[in-house]
Motif scaffolding. Structure first.
Motif, PDB file in Angstrom:
ATOM      1  N   LEU A 131      11.563  31.843 -10.921  1.00  0.00           N
ATOM      2  CA  LEU A 131      11.818  30.598 -11.640  1.00  0.00           C
ATOM      3  C   LEU A 131      12.157  30.879 -13.105  1.00  0.00           C
ATOM      4  N   PRO A 132      13.015  30.046 -13.697  1.00  0.00           N
ATOM      5  CA  PRO A 132      13.362  30.233 -15.116  1.00  0.00           C
ATOM      6  C   PRO A 132      12.199  29.860 -16.023  1.00  0.00           C
ATOM      7  N   GLU A 133      12.391  30.093 -17.308  1.00  0.00           N
ATOM      8  CA  GLU A 133      11.337  29.839 -18.295  1.00  0.00           C
ATOM      9  C   GLU A 133      10.940  28.368 -18.334  1.00  0.00           C
ATOM     10  N   MET A 134      11.911  27.477 -18.191  1.00  0.00           N
ATOM     11  CA  MET A 134      11.637  26.046 -18.214  1.00  0.00           C
ATOM     12  C   MET A 134      12.497  25.353 -17.170  1.00  0.00           C
ATOM     13  N   LEU A 135      11.869  24.494 -16.358  1.00  0.00           N
ATOM     14  CA  LEU A 135      12.601  23.666 -15.406  1.00  0.00           C
ATOM     15  C   LEU A 135      12.679  22.251 -15.968  1.00  0.00           C
ATOM     16  N   HIS A 136      13.860  21.688 -15.969  1.00  0.00           N
ATOM     17  CA  HIS A 136      14.049  20.303 -16.391  1.00  0.00           C
ATOM     18  C   HIS A 136      14.538  19.511 -15.193  1.00  0.00           C
ATOM     19  N   LEU A 137      13.714  18.575 -14.736  1.00  0.00           N
ATOM     20  CA  LEU A 137      14.070  17.724 -13.602  1.00  0.00           C
ATOM     21  C   LEU A 137      14.299  16.315 -14.134  1.00  0.00           C
ATOM     22  N   PRO A 138      15.552  15.953 -14.391  1.00  0.00           N
ATOM     23  CA  PRO A 138      15.837  14.622 -14.945  1.00  0.00           C
ATOM     24  C   PRO A 138      15.541  13.519 -13.935  1.00  0.00           C
ATOM     25  N   ALA A 139      15.132  12.372 -14.445  1.00  0.00           N
ATOM     26  CA  ALA A 139      14.930  11.200 -13.585  1.00  0.00           C
ATOM     27  C   ALA A 139      16.288  10.657 -13.182  1.00  0.00           C
ATOM     28  N   ARG A 140      16.520  10.591 -11.887  1.00  0.00           N
ATOM     29  CA  ARG A 140      17.786  10.040 -11.383  1.00  0.00           C
ATOM     30  C   ARG A 140      17.478   9.090 -10.236  1.00  0.00           C
ATOM     31  N   LEU A 141      18.086   7.927 -10.252  1.00  0.00           N
ATOM     32  CA  LEU A 141      17.824   6.916  -9.244  1.00  0.00           C
ATOM     33  C   LEU A 141      18.081   7.484  -7.846  1.00  0.00           C
ATOM     34  N   GLY A 142      17.073   7.361  -6.975  1.00  0.00           N
ATOM     35  CA  GLY A 142      17.218   7.812  -5.601  1.00  0.00           C
ATOM     36  C   GLY A 142      16.937   9.281  -5.382  1.00  0.00           C
ATOM     37  N   HIS A 143      16.638  10.042  -6.450  1.00  0.00           N
ATOM     38  CA  HIS A 143      16.362  11.464  -6.319  1.00  0.00           C
ATOM     39  C   HIS A 143      14.866  11.745  -6.544  1.00  0.00           C
ATOM     40  N   ASN A 144      14.341  12.713  -5.819  1.00  0.00           N
ATOM     41  CA  ASN A 144      12.961  13.178  -6.001  1.00  0.00           C
ATOM     42  C   ASN A 144      11.961  12.021  -5.956  1.00  0.00           C
ATOM     43  N   THR A 145      12.083  11.188  -4.949  1.00  0.00           N
ATOM     44  CA  THR A 145      11.232   9.996  -4.875  1.00  0.00           C
ATOM     45  C   THR A 145       9.758  10.364  -4.685  1.00  0.00           C
ATOM     46  N   ASP A 146       9.462  11.452  -3.970  1.00  0.00           N
ATOM     47  CA  ASP A 146       8.070  11.873  -3.793  1.00  0.00           C
ATOM     48  C   ASP A 146       7.463  12.290  -5.128  1.00  0.00           C
ATOM     49  N   LEU A 147       8.235  13.037  -5.924  1.00  0.00           N
ATOM     50  CA  LEU A 147       7.772  13.458  -7.241  1.00  0.00           C
ATOM     51  C   LEU A 147       7.508  12.247  -8.123  1.00  0.00           C
ATOM     52  N   ARG A 148       8.411  11.281  -8.102  1.00  0.00           N
ATOM     53  CA  ARG A 148       8.233  10.078  -8.922  1.00  0.00           C
ATOM     54  C   ARG A 148       6.995   9.297  -8.482  1.00  0.00           C
ATOM     55  N   ALA A 149       6.746   9.253  -7.181  1.00  0.00           N
ATOM     56  CA  ALA A 149       5.574   8.526  -6.673  1.00  0.00           C
ATOM     57  C   ALA A 149       4.283   9.185  -7.151  1.00  0.00           C
ATOM     58  N   ALA A 150       4.238  10.528  -7.133  1.00  0.00           N
ATOM     59  CA  ALA A 150       3.047  11.236  -7.612  1.00  0.00           C
ATOM     60  C   ALA A 150       2.824  10.974  -9.093  1.00  0.00           C
ATOM     61  N   VAL A 151       3.903  10.968  -9.874  1.00  0.00           N
ATOM     62  CA  VAL A 151       3.803  10.692 -11.306  1.00  0.00           C
ATOM     63  C   VAL A 151       3.275   9.271 -11.533  1.00  0.00           C
TER      64      VAL A 151
END
Length: 312
Positions: A131-151
């Protein structure tokens, strides 16, 4: 366990930490390097800039997730021009399971959810090393819905703690870590270069073989039997596995068995004979010999010394 769950379980130690912080502008805060840990930042409200040690500042907004898998230092600020304050404490030594704080100021407020996980660097899996030094996962409608739910669930627990909050937050922090890695691997699998663990997990044949190894490390696996599950000839399987994973199939199997044994020595009081059987050895002598070859000491001594760092 499946591969990703097994890797996280083997490295995670102690209790994760987290905090919800309100930052009124102007503000800037440096987060120090913390070797042997992984950290995250979730922007719950507002926006700010992530400032890595090297490279240009990165704008982040509501719903964005930042992950620092190697514990490298970084800074956050309302603007790249804002001076960054140095930390006045060790965030891991003094942090609680979950905490809240509000900084002084009267400007527009950014709310972050930050936290960290302690990792056993002696048993670092190459999956995380990729993995790189920093991961940036931008909020995008319809993407990563499980991650958004946990947040969202974590945010609710901080806003309104209820009975059982410690258990809920601890479980959600572990869930968040897995969803972050899932989201990253899903994105990377579409664009990954040849080789590396993202490619290995995305490859149907090698992914199947890895899953078999991790779900049943005690099984008497051979290159031929693993290749058969992968749907490849012995030679083709061995070549592809070595290219993607970085070591031959049986070398990886032995390394993982010893890592599993080290974790059991750390987390349980099981007898050495039980450990030997659990990781695929027919005798305690054969297991002890293999373990000493990997770690430089007998398993009994390893346990007595409190499990010193393992070799890679």
């Amino acid at each position: 366990m499946d591969v990703l769950s097994d890797v996280i379980a083997s490295m995670r130690i102690g209790v994760p930490r987290s905090a919800r912080v309100e930052w009124p502008a102007p503000w800037g805060q440096r987060f120090p390097s913390a070797p042997g840990s992984a950290g995250f930042q979730v922007i719950l409200q507002g926006s700010c800039w992530a400032i890595p040690p090297d490279g240009e500042p990165i704008p982040v907004g509501t719903g964005d997730v930042l992950f620092f898998p190697h514990g490298h230092g970084y800074a956050l600020a309302d603007s790249p021009a804002t001076p960054v304050a140095e930390p006045d404490c060790d965030p891991y030594a003094e942090a609680e399971l979950f905490a809240t704080a509000a900084m002084d100021g009267d400007g527009p407020v950014t709310v972050t959810l930050c936290g960290g996980y302690r990792l056993d660097s002696g048993r670092a899996h190459p999956l995380l090393r990729d993995l790189p030094e920093m991961l940036h996962l931008p909020a995008r409608l319809g993407h990563n819905t499980d991650l958004r739910a946990a947040v969202e669930l974590l945010g609710k627990e901080f806003d309104r703690p209820r009975p059982g909050v410690d258990l809920v937050v601890s479980a959600l922090l572990d869930t968040l870590l897995l969803y972050i890695l899932r989201a990253w691997f899903d994105v990377s699998a579409e664009h990954c270069a040849p080789g590396g663990w993202v490619a290995a997990l995305a490859d149907p044949a090698i992914g199947t073989a890895l899953d078999r190894i991790h779900r049943d490390p005690a099984h008497p696996w051979t290159v031929e039997s693993l290749g058969r599950h992968a749907g490849l000839s012995r030679a083709a399987f061995s070549r592809r596995f070595s290219e993607l994973v970085g070591r031959p199939p049986l070398t990886y199997l032995t390394w993982w068995r010893m890592g599993t044994a080290a974790r059991m020595l750390r987390d349980s009081d099981a007898a050495l004979g039980e450990l030997a059987t659990a990781v695929g050895y027919s005798s305690e002598y054969a297991f002890s010999h293999a373990f000493k070859r990997q770690y430089g000491m007998a398993p009994g001594k390893y346990r007595r010394l409190g499990c010193p760092p393992a070799s890679a």
